[in-house]
Enzyme design. Structure first.
Site, PDB file in Angstrom:
ATOM      1  N   HIS A  88     -60.301  -4.670 -87.450  1.00 34.89           N
ATOM      2  CA  HIS A  88     -59.279  -5.238 -88.226  1.00 34.89           C
ATOM      3  C   HIS A  88     -59.775  -4.680 -89.690  1.00 34.89           C
ATOM      4  O   HIS A  88     -60.780  -4.475 -89.979  1.00 34.89           O
ATOM      5  CB  HIS A  88     -59.480  -6.856 -88.298  1.00 34.89           C
ATOM      6  CG  HIS A  88     -58.494  -7.537 -89.178  1.00 34.89           C
ATOM      7  ND1 HIS A  88     -58.534  -7.609 -90.369  1.00 34.89           N
ATOM      8  CD2 HIS A  88     -57.438  -7.953 -88.720  1.00 34.89           C
ATOM      9  CE1 HIS A  88     -57.269  -8.080 -90.859  1.00 34.89           C
ATOM     10  NE2 HIS A  88     -56.660  -8.547 -89.853  1.00 34.89           N
ATOM     11  N   GLU A 157     -51.586  -2.643 -88.346  1.00 36.45           N
ATOM     12  CA  GLU A 157     -51.514  -3.561 -89.601  1.00 36.45           C
ATOM     13  C   GLU A 157     -51.495  -2.754 -90.795  1.00 36.45           C
ATOM     14  O   GLU A 157     -52.652  -2.461 -91.123  1.00 36.45           O
ATOM     15  CB  GLU A 157     -52.537  -4.797 -89.290  1.00 36.45           C
ATOM     16  CG  GLU A 157     -52.333  -5.504 -88.135  1.00 36.45           C
ATOM     17  CD  GLU A 157     -53.039  -6.712 -88.265  1.00 36.45           C
ATOM     18  OE1 GLU A 157     -52.340  -7.722 -88.106  1.00 36.45           O
ATOM     19  OE2 GLU A 157     -54.308  -6.712 -88.645  1.00 36.45           O
TER      20      GLU A 157
END
Ligand code: 13P
Length: 241
Positions: A88, A157
């Site tokens: 992430h 993302e």
């Protein structure tokens, strides 16, 4: 389709339990057949026998040992957690994880058979520097990652879209996801400012197999509405086939 909520450092154990019971009720009452994940804080994980898959936002590549502040597979086993988020952008850019460390973590959790949601995404300055720079930056986030691991789910993302209310154009999402599709057979999620009011549009895009939602999923009703969108889109796709 896959609909996933990353709570980050939000919601307490009590709030997570409330959230989960409302989510389960919604899935049950509406006969939802989509794959639903939540990633609560490490202090809010549960052994859970329902339809919702509970994953961990982060874990160290170890069974146990001297890694102050970290958890390993012994702690995950206690709650039967078999899904982990790796790569992430907040772990990369805020917590300073290098690609080498991330690849080690990936390898470890792959060897232990975990489902891995592996995240990649470029910062704004990289996006502004042009397509080939952007693609090589994203390639650098795939170094050491087995793209053919059967339990891999990929999440694109863009860093500049996370928590900003800004998303790439639909064309940009489709072209990026199509490029990623050529590298693997894994499901590919989009994440970054997905909300109840744009989820349907994003989920409808070609090569988008689901969404990874942060702040927009903190309200369980909003998250349920996105799950409902995914369910309807899936049904439409099946009817039109
Ligand atoms: P937001 O949905 O808050 O932009 O966060 C996305 C994200 O980082 C999910 O992992």
């Amino acid at each position: 389709m896959i609909v996933a909520a990353n709570f980050k450092t939000n919601l307490t154990r009590y709030q997570t339990r409330e959230y989960l019971s409302r989510l389960e009720a919604f899935i049950h009452d509406n006969n939802i057949s989509q794959e639903v994940f939540i990633f609560p804080t490490a202090t809010s994980i549960y052994s859970h026998a329902g339809k919702v898959n509970i994953g961990i936002q982060n874990a160290y590549p170890t069974k146990n040992g001297a890694f102050t502040g970290e958890i390993g597979t012994d702690q995950l086993d206690e709650f039967e957690i078999r899904t982990v988020l790796i790569g992430h952008s907040e772990r990369r850019h805020v917590l300073g994880e290098t690609q080498e460390f991330i690849a080690n973590k990936y390898q470890f959790y792959k060897e232990h058979g975990y489902k891995i949601i592996y995240c990649i995404g470029e910062p704004l300055e990289v996006r502004k520097s042009g397509t080939s720079e952007m693609m090589s930056y994203l390639d650098s986030q795939l170094v050491g990652i087995d793209m053919h691991y059967e339990n891999l789910i990929l999440a694109y993302e863009p860093v500049w879209a996370i928590g900003t209310g800004v998303t790439p154009t639909n064309e940009d999402i489709v072209s990026l996801h199509s490029a990623l599709r050529r590298t693997c057979t894994a499901s590919i999620l989009y994440g970054g400012s997905v909300k109840a009011d744009n989820a349907k549009e994003i989920l409808s895009l070609k090569n988008v197999d689901g969404i990874l939602v942060g702040s927009g999923a903190l309200d369980v009703d909003d998250f349920c509405s996105m799950i409902n969108d995914a369910e309807n889109i899936k049904l439409n796709k099946e009817i039109n086939r």
